[in-house]
Design a protein around this motif. Structure first.
Motif, short mmCIF file in Angstrom:
data_model
loop_
_atom_site.label_atom_id
_atom_site.label_comp_id
_atom_site.label_asym_id
_atom_site.label_seq_id
_atom_site.Cartn_x
_atom_site.Cartn_y
_atom_site.Cartn_z
N ALA A 34 0.84 -1.19 0.00
CA ALA A 34 0.00 0.00 0.00
C ALA A 34 0.87 1.25 0.00
CB ALA A 34 -0.92 0.00 1.22
N GLY A 35 0.54 2.19 -0.87
CA GLY A 35 1.27 3.43 -0.95
C GLY A 35 2.47 3.41 -1.88
N TRP A 199 -7.64 4.66 -8.77
CA TRP A 199 -6.91 3.47 -9.20
C TRP A 199 -6.50 2.58 -8.04
CZ3 TRP A 199 -6.78 1.22 -13.71
CH2 TRP A 199 -7.00 1.97 -14.86
N ASP A 200 -6.55 3.09 -6.82
CA ASP A 200 -6.28 2.25 -5.66
C ASP A 200 -7.50 1.43 -5.25
OD1 ASP A 200 -3.61 2.99 -5.32
OD2 ASP A 200 -4.16 4.77 -4.16
N ARG A 201 -8.68 1.85 -5.70
CA ARG A 201 -9.92 1.13 -5.39
C ARG A 201 -10.79 1.04 -6.65
NH1 ARG A 201 -11.32 0.13 -0.23
NH2 ARG A 201 -13.55 0.26 -0.73
N ARG A 227 -9.71 -5.43 -0.91
CA ARG A 227 -8.78 -4.30 -0.82
C ARG A 227 -9.01 -3.29 -1.94
NH1 ARG A 227 -3.18 -5.58 -3.20
NH2 ARG A 227 -4.49 -5.15 -5.03
N ASP A 228 -9.35 -3.81 -3.13
CA ASP A 228 -9.57 -2.94 -4.28
C ASP A 228 -10.98 -2.38 -4.34
OD1 ASP A 228 -6.98 -3.37 -4.96
OD2 ASP A 228 -7.37 -4.47 -6.81
N GLY A 229 -11.76 -2.61 -3.28
CA GLY A 229 -13.06 -1.95 -3.17
C GLY A 229 -14.28 -2.80 -3.37
N ALA A 230 -14.12 -4.06 -3.78
CA ALA A 230 -15.28 -4.90 -4.07
C ALA A 230 -15.95 -5.40 -2.79
CB ALA A 230 -14.86 -6.11 -4.92
N ASP A 231 -17.27 -5.56 -2.87
CA ASP A 231 -18.00 -6.34 -1.87
C ASP A 231 -17.87 -7.80 -2.27
OD1 ASP A 231 -18.92 -4.08 -0.45
OD2 ASP A 231 -20.53 -3.80 -1.89
N VAL A 232 -17.43 -8.65 -1.35
CA VAL A 232 -17.07 -10.02 -1.70
C VAL A 232 -18.02 -11.02 -1.08
CG1 VAL A 232 -15.28 -11.79 -1.50
CG2 VAL A 232 -14.63 -9.42 -1.99
N ILE A 233 -18.48 -11.96 -1.91
CA ILE A 233 -19.15 -13.16 -1.43
C ILE A 233 -18.14 -14.29 -1.51
CG2 ILE A 233 -21.02 -14.81 -1.80
CD1 ILE A 233 -22.58 -12.56 -3.19
N ALA A 234 -17.75 -14.81 -0.36
CA ALA A 234 -16.78 -15.90 -0.29
C ALA A 234 -17.54 -17.21 -0.20
CB ALA A 234 -15.87 -15.72 0.91
N LEU A 235 -17.37 -18.08 -1.19
CA LEU A 235 -18.14 -19.33 -1.27
C LEU A 235 -17.21 -20.52 -1.12
CD1 LEU A 235 -20.93 -20.17 -3.83
CD2 LEU A 235 -19.06 -21.78 -3.47
#
Length: 446
Positions: A34-35, A199-201, A227-235
């Motif tokens: 990051a950064g 571009w960071d998200r 980290r890149d901004g998505a809402d994640v469904i972990a299956l």
């Protein structure tokens, strides 16, 4: 599992021993933090006469904060060598490759980047131009094996009309996100692509589904997409429920326990996505996979059927239903996880290699079908990645997997995840039908 040899080779004594005996020399790779800036130093940009990409590239790099130079007479270390080779129209023009790389090859810093930009041979005007552009693959793959020291080399074919669609790929391949990707050929299609607001998200506002997310590569994918901004469904399967919940919590997403090989799994998943607040899904990553290794002469029917069922048939059934019901709409991204076993084959893995070659086949077959709907489909093909599964391999096979690539080491789950995040980005809207190996430029396969 720690790579003890790599740790030793990077110690003071180890470097002396490795150099004296000519042993594999695994460098410390530059990975994204990051950064981090896009590059750590100047970018040397060259162009064959008549190239159409050098000016757009110069503007993009400047806007991204990179220092761009046309020459380096003092031999200062540079972070990247970028050559616009789109102006090469016949074999005599290939001299431009030598003229650019010969004087500057030694000026590249450790973990530097080499990018060659060309025109897809199928989009050229003459057979001579197609021949010359196809020649770029040999140069790029060879540079990836020659330069060492963690340097990566890629060829990016940009279709005419795709000049404004290169930023996402440029940012990925020049940054530390592509640390374990080398010797690859990427194709960018025509079309303008609006840049993300941040571009960071780049995935802000997107919903991503990651299968096989409870551990290893799947867990890394969930974390990087979040980290890149998505809402994640972990299956993952119900048996992995506790680990799955941990990953979902870490990604600030949702856990979904579902066996995708069940007869009603696609219907249940479609219902879940249709009922959710997002109504549909933007990114589908088919990571779930299993191995059941035996030579084909000793393999049971169950070992064959289970591997094909999980690795290939389940993703087919899920995609078919989600696409039929419009739950993956325009701007959607489908990314499959293949394997270099699906490219080069592997003894004792006829079932696994068959399934992973099928993943590649799906990408190539569906890309032109989905493109008119504004949906891309691509795949990553990992090589030797340091996971709990590879840690259980016999030491001889494990060491061979680590050393038989241009980086002389295994990759990390995050290397696969970063590659998927690039393919999932809104900025990658004209990238489809690609299979990108995340293997440190393995010596196996093409």
């Amino acid at each position: 599992m720690a790579d003890r040899y790599a740790n030793f080779a990077n110690s003071g004594l180890g470097r002396t021993v490795v150099k004296r005996l000519g042993l594999p020399d695994p460098p410390r790779l530059r990975r994204h933090r990051a950064g981090d800036p896009l590059v750590n130093g100047p970018v040397l940009l060259g162009a064959a006469p008549g190239g159409r990409l050098s000016e757009p590239i110069r503007k993009l790099l400047g806007a991204a904060g990179a220092e761009v130079t046309d020459q380096n007479p003092d031999g200062v270390r540079v972070s990247a060598l970028v050559l616009d080779a789109t102006g090469i129209t016949d074999s005599t023009g290939l001299r431009a490759l030598y003229d650019f790389f010969h004087p500057y090859a030694r000026s590249l810093e450790v973990s530097g980047r080499v990018l060659v930009l060309g025109t897809p041979p199928e989009a050229t005007a003459t057979p001579a131009e197609a021949t010359a552009q196809r020649s770029l693959e040999g140069l790029t793959r060879s540079i990836g094996k020659e330069f060492g020291r963690g340097v990566t080399a890629q060829l990016v074919y940009v279709a005419p009309g795709g000049e404004q669609a290169v930023e996402s790929t440029l940012r990925f391949l020049l940054s530390g996100r592509s640390a374990y990707v080398s010797g690859q050929v990427v194709r960018i299609g025509a079309g303008d692509v609006p840049a993300p607001a941040d571009w960071d998200r780049p995935l802000d506002g997107k919903l991503a589904l990651v299968t096989g997310a409870a551990r290893g590569i799947g867990a890394a994918i969930a974390r990087v997409l979040a980290r890149d901004g998505a809402d994640v469904i972990a299956l993952d399967v119900p048996a992995a429920g506790d680990a799955l919940a941990d990953v979902a919590n870490e990604a600030r997403g949702r856990a979904l326990q579902l066996d995708l090989t069940a007869d009603d799994a696609p219907e249940r998943l479609a219902g879940y996505l249709a009922a959710g607040p997002h109504t549909g899904v933007d990114i589908v990553v088919h990571n779930a996979g299993i191995t059941r290794d035996k030579t084909i002469a000793r393999m049971s029917e169950d070992r064959w059927d289970s591997v094909i069922g999980v690795n290939l048939t389940a993703p087919e059934r899920v995609d078919d239903l989600l696409l039929e019901r419009g739950l993956i709409g325009s701007g959607g991204r489908i990314v499959g996880v293949a394997s270099i076993a699906g490219i080069a084959g592997n003894r004792g893995q006829t079932n696994y290699a068959t399934s992973k070659a099928g993943v590649i086949g799906r990408v190539q077959a569906y890309a032109p079908v989905l493109l008119p709907r504004g949906i891309t489909i691509n795949a990553v093909a990992p090589g030797f990645i340091e996971t709990a599964m590879t840690a259980k391999m016999p030491i001889g096979l494990r060491e061979a997997g680590r050393r038989l690539n241009s980086m002389s080491q295994g990759g990390l789950p995050v290397d696969v995840a970063e590659t998927i995040a690039w393919l999932a980005s809104p900025g990658s809207a004209t990238i489809t039908g690609n299979v990108v190996r995340v293997c440190g430029q393995s010596l196996l396969g093409a």
